[in-house]
Enzyme design. Structure first.
Site, PDB file in Angstrom:
ATOM      1  N   LYS A 191       1.964  -1.622  -8.790  1.00 13.28           N
ATOM      2  CA  LYS A 191       3.272  -1.477  -9.433  1.00 13.28           C
ATOM      3  C   LYS A 191       4.412  -2.015  -8.572  1.00 13.28           C
ATOM      4  CE  LYS A 191       5.881   0.057 -12.756  1.00 13.28           C
ATOM      5  NZ  LYS A 191       5.896  -0.881 -13.895  1.00 13.28           N
ATOM      6  N   HIS A 214       4.381 -32.786 -24.234  1.00 10.43           N
ATOM      7  CA  HIS A 214       4.391 -33.438 -22.919  1.00 10.43           C
ATOM      8  C   HIS A 214       3.177 -33.046 -22.078  1.00 10.43           C
ATOM      9  CE1 HIS A 214       8.289 -35.026 -23.830  1.00 10.43           C
ATOM     10  NE2 HIS A 214       8.705 -33.805 -24.162  1.00 10.43           N
ATOM     11  N   GLU A 238      -2.135  -9.964 -17.602  1.00  8.63           N
ATOM     12  CA  GLU A 238      -2.341  -8.860 -16.664  1.00  8.63           C
ATOM     13  C   GLU A 238      -3.115  -7.715 -17.281  1.00  8.63           C
ATOM     14  OE1 GLU A 238       1.261  -7.207 -14.981  1.00  8.63           O
ATOM     15  OE2 GLU A 238       2.391  -7.616 -16.780  1.00  8.63           O
ATOM     16  N   ARG A 286       1.319   1.727  -6.104  1.00  9.14           N
ATOM     17  CA  ARG A 286       1.488   0.704  -5.073  1.00  9.14           C
ATOM     18  C   ARG A 286       0.181  -0.007  -4.733  1.00  9.14           C
ATOM     19  NH1 ARG A 286       6.407   1.903  -2.274  1.00  9.14           N
ATOM     20  NH2 ARG A 286       5.781   0.513  -0.613  1.00  9.14           N
ATOM     21  N   GLU A 290       6.928 -13.915 -21.064  1.00  9.21           N
ATOM     22  CA  GLU A 290       6.652 -12.496 -20.838  1.00  9.21           C
ATOM     23  C   GLU A 290       5.429 -12.053 -21.659  1.00  9.21           C
ATOM     24  OE1 GLU A 290       7.334 -10.387 -18.763  1.00  9.21           O
ATOM     25  OE2 GLU A 290       6.996  -8.427 -19.667  1.00  9.21           O
ATOM     26  N   CYS A 303       0.872  -1.157   0.000  1.00 12.55           N
ATOM     27  CA  CYS A 303       0.000   0.000   0.000  1.00 12.55           C
ATOM     28  C   CYS A 303       0.914   1.212   0.000  1.00 12.55           C
ATOM     29  CB  CYS A 303      -0.841   0.008   1.249  1.00 12.55           C
ATOM     30  SG  CYS A 303      -1.755  -1.525   1.481  1.00 12.55           S
ATOM     31  N   LYS A 324       2.082 -10.495 -20.005  1.00 13.10           N
ATOM     32  CA  LYS A 324       1.543  -9.175 -20.374  1.00 13.10           C
ATOM     33  C   LYS A 324       0.076  -9.288 -20.772  1.00 13.10           C
ATOM     34  CE  LYS A 324       3.836  -6.917 -19.055  1.00 13.10           C
ATOM     35  NZ  LYS A 324       5.194  -6.975 -18.560  1.00 13.10           N
ATOM     36  N   TRP A 356      -3.862  -1.788  -1.295  1.00 14.13           N
ATOM     37  CA  TRP A 356      -3.928  -2.989  -2.127  1.00 14.13           C
ATOM     38  C   TRP A 356      -4.258  -4.090  -1.139  1.00 14.13           C
ATOM     39  CZ3 TRP A 356      -1.300  -7.706  -2.384  1.00 14.13           C
ATOM     40  CH2 TRP A 356      -1.506  -8.441  -3.553  1.00 14.13           C
ATOM     41  N   ASN A 404       1.214  -0.216   5.807  1.00 17.19           N
ATOM     42  CA  ASN A 404       1.592  -0.992   4.625  1.00 17.19           C
ATOM     43  C   ASN A 404       2.245  -2.273   5.132  1.00 17.19           C
ATOM     44  OD1 ASN A 404       2.590  -1.897   2.159  1.00 17.19           O
ATOM     45  ND2 ASN A 404       4.422  -0.624   2.301  1.00 17.19           N
ATOM     46  N   GLY A 405       1.895  -3.418   4.533  1.00 16.28           N
ATOM     47  CA  GLY A 405       2.510  -4.663   4.974  1.00 16.28           C
ATOM     48  C   GLY A 405       1.500  -5.564   5.655  1.00 16.28           C
TER      49      GLY A 405
HETATM   50  C1  F6R Z   1       4.543  -7.387 -14.786  1.00 16.07           C
HETATM   51  C2  F6R Z   1       5.217  -6.725 -13.689  1.00 16.07           C
HETATM   52  C3  F6R Z   1       5.560  -7.542 -12.486  1.00 16.07           C
HETATM   53  C4  F6R Z   1       6.911  -7.069 -11.915  1.00 16.07           C
HETATM   54  C5  F6R Z   1       7.193  -7.791 -10.590  1.00 16.07           C
HETATM   55  C6  F6R Z   1       8.537  -7.391 -10.035  1.00 16.07           C
HETATM   56  O1  F6R Z   1       4.297  -6.493 -15.820  1.00 16.07           O
HETATM   57  O2  F6R Z   1       5.459  -5.554 -13.721  1.00 16.07           O
HETATM   58  O3  F6R Z   1       5.582  -8.899 -12.768  1.00 16.07           O
HETATM   59  O4  F6R Z   1       7.908  -7.329 -12.847  1.00 16.07           O
HETATM   60  O5  F6R Z   1       6.199  -7.461  -9.671  1.00 16.07           O
HETATM   61  O6  F6R Z   1       8.614  -6.031  -9.829  1.00 16.07           O
HETATM   62  P1  F6R Z   1       9.998  -5.294  -9.702  1.00 16.07           P
HETATM   63  O7  F6R Z   1      10.658  -5.361 -11.027  1.00 16.07           O
HETATM   64  O8  F6R Z   1       9.649  -3.886  -9.309  1.00 16.07           O
HETATM   65  O9  F6R Z   1      10.770  -6.025  -8.646  1.00 16.07           O
END
Ligand code: F6R
Length: 605
Positions: free
Chosen positions: A600, A501, A485, A27, A478, A2, A482, A74, A98-99
């Site tokens: 994020k 498999h 998400e 966050r 990846e 958060c 993408k 969050w 937060n936490g």
């Molecule tokens: C996906 C994404 C997440 C981050 C992950 C690690 O688009 O952004 O999977 O890559 O949460 O975050 P960082 O790089 O900030 O440690």
């Protein structure tokens, strides 16, 4: 994970709290709230959803007060609604947190036995009630210390007191917390980014630290309640990055500025005159490196997986990759000649930071590859290689992934050269190709129109598969991440050779299958795996750098990226996949910059 903000000032604070909360939304954005102290009353306002909603509430009914705390949530304990939104206040105390408080159930039961009533489903409320109880016999600082002793878990808090109208107390255990300084105004924030619009002078709390802020002064205490001094850091400029300009959203801006991201990053590491790489001060002499372990989460982990192929191609060093949340609980054999590399855009990811701490405790050398150089992970590692991508605001990581891959490639190349494992002419050729990368990225971005057409193929799809071999395999992972998400569509990334498999059972008539097949040593093998999919009715969307193969009646849709050094093709192949996820999400009207349920910076375990 958060976001926390606190401001003590000689003027009303609610507007600045709102603007800091907007910066903190990366966050968490399930719910938001603030509490100010005015006319000796705690005035709490909360909403579910975005900070914008809170702003509307304040517009109708302003909050006075020269002191206040705010929060973006969050959800971890309790659904995201107004009741569970922070702050959580009693008559005399208001708390943002937060936490996670791991023993909150236990504490709650004890407090309930004493007749205390809980309003929310959160773990935070136990902090409010414990401090409220302690205040009957103690001053605010002692009440906070007394409460902290009872809490287990990893967290950061900001606290406001009705009967002490000049102070905010902050405490950190595990989750990051920063203090900012200004004239007649001081701040508490989850990170420096939240405070950047108000000050560039920042101190960071260490684990166990507590701070008391007034408008004129900040005092710090360690976990033993001993007064301590803190270093003041001067922050660099944001360079106006938080502006999305003419773009529809931050994510499209971040995708379309990737040639600039690459250029800035390469400029920092490549010596133009000498055709060499400017990386020095290795924590372990490269010739002594026994093994490299690359650690990250999510997209950052995918950059580690890609880098594994580069380290194996360019060096003789043994390489291992691990997901931080797994690494931190493994029974590892640490070795002082192993280099542990942590990759994180934010530098605040709880699992990655914890994995780094374990390495530090075992006295092995650590390197971090981060975007935020003021972050916890950067500050705690022996060696930092920034990616120089500038703030990434879109929750789904794009340009940071590209930056991580570039730095990892450069590092692999430098280690190889330092260990004399690459011939000089090949080294110089690779550097030259690297310098061509920004132009090739720019050229690749032109595939957007075709990707838009491809995106339509996903609208009625039940799911999708992304396949690749070699270094295209992490790119497939990846691409799938993408798409998941951003568009909430099920997507699986798989090594193409693994299909038979098990996952082949998923293929049915019309299922979109993205095949990533650059013209490399795996090309023919990938085509064979593609045939297995075609035979079962899968709809092939083919991404390659080989024009000839695009003309195939079984391929529903083909896309070509430019040709460059084989090693660098994963970087170019990533771009159509970012654009694909983006356009599917646009067609489905999803929130591009803030996908549901995500944040994020993941600062909880
Ligand atoms: C996906 C994404 C997440 C981050 C992950 C690690 O688009 O952004 O999977 O890559 O949460 O975050 P960082 O790089 O900030 O440690």
């Amino acid at each position: 994970m958060c976001g926390i903000i606190g401001i003590v000032s000689n003027k009303p604070v609610s507007i600045n709290i709102i603007s800091s909360l907007k910066r903190l939304e990366y966050r968490g954005y399930d719910s938001a709230g603030l509490a100010t102290l005015s006319k000796n009353e705690i005035n709490e306002k909360k909403c579910s959803g975005r900070v914008e909603e809170l702003e509307k509430i304040l517009f109708k009914s302003p909050s006075d007060g020269n002191i206040g705390i705010g929060h973006v949530r969050w959800a971890t304990h309790g659904i995201p609604n107004v009741t569970n939104a922070h702050p959580h206040s009693s008559e005399i105390v208001s708390v943002v947190h937060n936490g996670i408080i791991e023993n909150s159930d236990e504490i709650k039961k004890d407090l309930e036995k004493k007749g205390k009533k809980f309003k929310s489903q959160t773990d935070t409320e136990v902090i409010t009630l414990l401090i409220t109880e302690a205040l009957a016999n103690h001053n605010p600082l002692d009440s906070v210390f007394k409460t902290l002793k009872k809490l287990k878990g990893s967290f950061a808090v900001g606290i406001l007191f009705k009967n002490h109208k000049d102070i905010i107390i902050g405490a950190r255990r595990g989750s990051p917390l920063a203090v900012g300084y200004s004239n007649k105004e001081n701040y508490l924030g989850s990170d420096s980014y939240a405070l950047k619009s108000m000050t560039n002078k920042i101190s960071y709390l260490d684990d166990g630290d507590v701070c008391i802020l007034t408008k004129d002064n900040v005092e710090f205490y360690d976990s033993n309640k001993k007064k301590i001094n803190k270093k003041v850091h001067l922050l660099s400029d944001d360079k106006g990055i938080s502006d999305k300009g003419d773009y529809k959203n931050f994510m499209s801006k971040e995708i379309f500025e990737q040639h600039v991201t690459a250029k800035n990053c390469i400029k920092e590491y490549v010596d133009n005159l000498k055709e060499d790489i400017n990386i020095f001060n290795f924590p372990i002499k490269p010739s002594n490196i026994n093994k490299i372990t690359l650690i990250g989460c999510g997209t950052a982990y995918h950059s580690c997986l890609t880098a594994k192929y580069w380290f194996e191609e360019l060096t003789k060093v043994d390489v291992e990759t691990d997901i931080a949340s797994e690494f931190r609980y493994r029974n590892l054999k640490f070795n002082e000649n192993n280099l542990y590399i942590f990759v994180s855009q934010s530098g605040e990811t709880a699992d990655t930071a914890a994995a780094l701490d374990i390495c530090k405790k075992n006295k092995v050398k650590t390197c971090s590859i981060v975007n935020v150089v003021e972050s916890t992970i950067a500050r705690n590692s022996d060696w930092v290689l920034p990616i120089h991508a500038g703030p990434e605001i879109g929750v789904a990581s794009t340009k940071a992934f590209l930056g991580q891959m570039i730095v990892l490639f450069i590092l692999a190349l430098k280690i190889s050269k330092s260990r004399s494992e690459i011939a000089n002419d090949l080294y110089i050729k690779k550097i030259k190709n690297l310098k061509d990368l920004p132009a090739k990225i720019k050229e690749t971005l032109k595939v957007e129109h075709n990707v838009q057409l491809m995106a339509k193929e996903f609208l009625n799809a039940k799911g999708s598969m992304f396949l690749g071999r070699g270094s295209s395999y992490p790119i497939a992972l990846e691409g799938a991440l993408k798409l998941k998400e951003l568009s909430y569509l099920h997507a699986e990334g798989y090594p193409a050779g693994e299909m038979k498999h098990g996952p082949l059972a998923l293929i049915e008539e019309g299922l979109p299958v993205i095949v990533i097949a650059p013209k490399d040593k795996y090309f023919e093998k990938t085509l064979s795996n593609m045939q297995e999919v075609i035979a079962r009715g899968g709809k092939i969307l083919f991404i390659t750098n080989n024009l000839k193969e695009l003309i195939n009646e079984n391929i529903r849709f083909g896309l070509r990226v430019p040709v460059l050094d084989d090693s660098l093709s994963p970087i170019l192949l990533t771009i159509p996949l970012q654009l694909l996820a983006y356009h599917v999400a646009l067609l489905k009207n999803c929130d591009i910059d803030k996908p549901r349920n995500l944040a994020k910076s993941v600062t909880v375990e």
